[in-house]
Motif scaffolding. Structure first.
Motif, PDB file in Angstrom:
ATOM      1  N   GLN A  89      -0.258   8.604 -10.984  1.00 18.20           N
ATOM      2  CA  GLN A  89      -0.677   9.882 -10.506  1.00 18.20           C
ATOM      3  C   GLN A  89       0.367  10.809  -9.666  1.00 18.20           C
ATOM      4  N   ALA A  90       0.744  11.757 -10.238  1.00 20.07           N
ATOM      5  CA  ALA A  90       1.697  12.545  -9.674  1.00 20.07           C
ATOM      6  C   ALA A  90       1.037  13.660  -8.720  1.00 20.07           C
ATOM      7  N   ALA A  91       1.474  14.059  -7.713  1.00 22.04           N
ATOM      8  CA  ALA A  91       0.741  15.089  -6.914  1.00 22.04           C
ATOM      9  C   ALA A  91       0.365  16.314  -7.732  1.00 22.04           C
ATOM     10  N   GLY A  92      -0.970  16.565  -7.394  1.00 28.34           N
ATOM     11  CA  GLY A  92      -1.378  17.568  -8.098  1.00 28.34           C
ATOM     12  C   GLY A  92      -1.734  17.600 -10.011  1.00 28.34           C
ATOM     13  N   ARG A  93      -1.723  16.269 -10.176  1.00 26.58           N
ATOM     14  CA  ARG A  93      -1.841  16.209 -11.574  1.00 26.58           C
ATOM     15  C   ARG A  93      -2.893  14.988 -11.720  1.00 26.58           C
ATOM     16  N   GLY A  94      -3.263  14.698 -12.960  1.00 30.10           N
ATOM     17  CA  GLY A  94      -4.097  13.821 -13.213  1.00 30.10           C
ATOM     18  C   GLY A  94      -3.380  12.562 -13.569  1.00 30.10           C
ATOM     19  N   LYS A 128      14.549  -1.072 -12.395  1.00 26.53           N
ATOM     20  CA  LYS A 128      15.978  -1.656 -11.827  1.00 26.53           C
ATOM     21  C   LYS A 128      16.777  -0.483 -11.038  1.00 26.53           C
ATOM     22  N   LYS A 129      16.310   0.723 -11.227  1.00 29.85           N
ATOM     23  CA  LYS A 129      16.924   1.936 -10.185  1.00 29.85           C
ATOM     24  C   LYS A 129      15.849   3.087 -10.307  1.00 29.85           C
ATOM     25  N   LEU A 130      15.377   3.195  -9.133  1.00 29.54           N
ATOM     26  CA  LEU A 130      14.369   4.266  -9.076  1.00 29.54           C
ATOM     27  C   LEU A 130      15.108   5.804  -9.160  1.00 29.54           C
ATOM     28  N   LEU A 131      14.355   6.463  -9.637  1.00 35.82           N
ATOM     29  CA  LEU A 131      14.636   8.013  -9.725  1.00 35.82           C
ATOM     30  C   LEU A 131      13.700   8.770  -8.770  1.00 35.82           C
ATOM     31  N   LEU A 132      14.194   9.900  -8.421  1.00 32.81           N
ATOM     32  CA  LEU A 132      13.244  10.815  -7.603  1.00 32.81           C
ATOM     33  C   LEU A 132      11.873  11.138  -8.396  1.00 32.81           C
ATOM     34  N   SER A 133      12.045  11.102  -9.575  1.00 33.47           N
ATOM     35  CA  SER A 133      10.791  11.533 -10.308  1.00 33.47           C
ATOM     36  C   SER A 133       9.781  10.364 -10.294  1.00 33.47           C
ATOM     37  N   ASP A 134      10.113   9.238  -9.982  1.00 27.97           N
ATOM     38  CA  ASP A 134       9.414   7.944  -9.942  1.00 27.97           C
ATOM     39  C   ASP A 134       8.407   8.061  -8.718  1.00 27.97           C
ATOM     40  N   SER A 135       8.315   8.947  -7.835  1.00 30.68           N
ATOM     41  CA  SER A 135       7.680   8.937  -6.845  1.00 30.68           C
ATOM     42  C   SER A 135       6.138   9.392  -7.275  1.00 30.68           C
ATOM     43  N   GLY A 136       5.070   9.003  -6.365  1.00 26.32           N
ATOM     44  CA  GLY A 136       3.759   9.003  -6.944  1.00 26.32           C
ATOM     45  C   GLY A 136       2.978   7.905  -6.479  1.00 26.32           C
ATOM     46  N   PHE A 137       1.647   7.904  -6.967  1.00 19.75           N
ATOM     47  CA  PHE A 137       0.599   6.840  -6.591  1.00 19.75           C
ATOM     48  C   PHE A 137       0.283   6.173  -7.972  1.00 19.75           C
ATOM     49  N   LEU A 189       4.200   5.705  -3.566  1.00 17.99           N
ATOM     50  CA  LEU A 189       5.713   5.325  -3.703  1.00 17.99           C
ATOM     51  C   LEU A 189       6.348   6.754  -3.363  1.00 17.99           C
ATOM     52  N   LEU A 190       7.256   6.721  -2.508  1.00 16.32           N
ATOM     53  CA  LEU A 190       8.240   7.887  -2.225  1.00 16.32           C
ATOM     54  C   LEU A 190       9.543   7.429  -2.218  1.00 16.32           C
ATOM     55  N   VAL A 191      10.113   8.126  -3.164  1.00 18.06           N
ATOM     56  CA  VAL A 191      11.574   7.905  -3.600  1.00 18.06           C
ATOM     57  C   VAL A 191      12.323   8.954  -2.852  1.00 18.06           C
ATOM     58  N   LEU A 192      13.395   8.711  -2.048  1.00 19.27           N
ATOM     59  CA  LEU A 192      14.063   9.540  -1.343  1.00 19.27           C
ATOM     60  C   LEU A 192      15.571   9.713  -1.765  1.00 19.27           C
ATOM     61  N   ALA A 228       0.720  -1.179  -0.021  1.00 20.59           N
ATOM     62  CA  ALA A 228       0.114   0.174   0.141  1.00 20.59           C
ATOM     63  C   ALA A 228       0.881   1.172  -0.258  1.00 20.59           C
ATOM     64  N   THR A 229       1.919   1.231   0.650  1.00 19.42           N
ATOM     65  CA  THR A 229       2.914   2.408   0.800  1.00 19.42           C
ATOM     66  C   THR A 229       4.262   1.863   0.725  1.00 19.42           C
ATOM     67  N   LEU A 230       5.216   2.631   0.056  1.00 19.79           N
ATOM     68  CA  LEU A 230       6.518   2.134   0.044  1.00 19.79           C
ATOM     69  C   LEU A 230       7.457   3.413  -0.133  1.00 19.79           C
ATOM     70  N   VAL A 231       8.585   3.155   0.904  1.00 15.46           N
ATOM     71  CA  VAL A 231       9.672   4.416   0.664  1.00 15.46           C
ATOM     72  C   VAL A 231      10.814   3.649   0.322  1.00 15.46           C
ATOM     73  N   GLN A 232      11.657   4.221  -0.818  1.00 16.31           N
ATOM     74  CA  GLN A 232      12.633   3.324  -1.365  1.00 16.31           C
ATOM     75  C   GLN A 232      13.613   4.597  -1.599  1.00 16.31           C
ATOM     76  N   PRO A 233      15.141   4.157  -1.332  1.00 11.39           N
ATOM     77  CA  PRO A 233      16.101   5.163  -1.844  1.00 11.39           C
ATOM     78  C   PRO A 233      16.165   5.156  -3.278  1.00 11.39           C
TER      79      PRO A 233
END
Lengths: 111, 114
Positions: free
Chosen positions: A38-43, A79-88, A108-111, A9-14
């Motif tokens: 679904q990115a924050a504030g977007r469709g 394979k390798k998450l980017l900051l911009s991959d954060s979203g719902f 998903l929150l990528v830090l 349901a929720t995931l925090v990844q580096p």
């Protein structure tokens, strides 16, 4: 009746770590399956869809990939998450009719 | 290509007020039109749909009429409740082969105060 599950349901990844999100559907056969972001504030942006096992269509070039190893299972990976991959991330299924039914989503929150 | 434009939010209303959320679309052919609702922290739920011109979709007191001449599908409710607070998405479908793709608007956040 049909149900659709997503986990986690929720995931925090580096940044730079791998990703695997899973979606499964119950109560229907040979559904069309979809991954949206679904990115924050977007469709909603369609990322991938699948009309059958092993058949994946990508809508936008990106850092993600999808697979459908079984009829009612749809997996979103990186394979390798980017900051911009954060979203719902939302999975949906559709049958012969055009209505799509959505799962509960993975945040998903990528830090 | 296809596109959906819906009014920017947020929309804030008092309980029992009248609601209109505007939605217009651009599409080739004759798409079906949908309204989905997303409650906080949840996925999208289908609220209503219309498949051809002049059809009216309705559910839970919400209505929308497919207007081909104005390419619109405005969502209305006569008397909103606090429980209607959510994000509302207008969408259209486009068939490609054996698959339907949905094109969504950006969503409108509705807050209803008691």
């Amino acid at each position: 009746s049909q149900t659709i599950h997503q986990w986690p349901a929720t995931l925090v990844q580096p940044v730079g770590s791998p990703l695997s999100l899973e979606c499964t559907v119950e109560g229907t056969s040979n559904p069309n399956l979809y991954w949206y972001r679904q990115a924050a504030g977007r469709g909603l942006q369609l990322l991938f869809y699948s009309v059958g096992i092993g058949q994946i269509s990508s809508e936008v070039p990106q850092n993600l990939s999808a697979s459908r190893p079984q009829d009612r299972q749809f997996i979103l990976s990186s394979k390798k998450l980017l900051l911009s991959d954060s979203g719902f991330y939302l999975c949906a299924w559709g049958g012969s009719q055009e209505t799509q039914y959505f799962g509960p989503g993975t945040r998903l929150l990528v830090l | 290509g296809n596109s959906v434009t819906q009014m920017e939010g947020p929309v804030t209303l008092s309980e029992e007020a009248f609601l209109t959320i505007n939605c217009t679309y651009t599409a080739t052919g004759y798409p079906s039109l949908f309204w989905y609702v997303q409650y906080p922290g949840e996925g999208l739920q289908l609220l209503l749909k219309a498949t051809k011109a002049d059809d009216k979709g309705s559910n839970k007191g919400f209505e929308a009429t497919y207007r081909k001449e104005t390419t619109s599908f405005h969502l209305e409710k006569g008397s909103v409740q606090v429980s209607d607070s959510a994000v509302y998405f207008c969408a259209l479908s486009d068939r490609g082969g054996s698959n339907y793709k949905l094109t969504f608007g950006k969503g409108t956040l509705l807050t209803v105060n008691p």
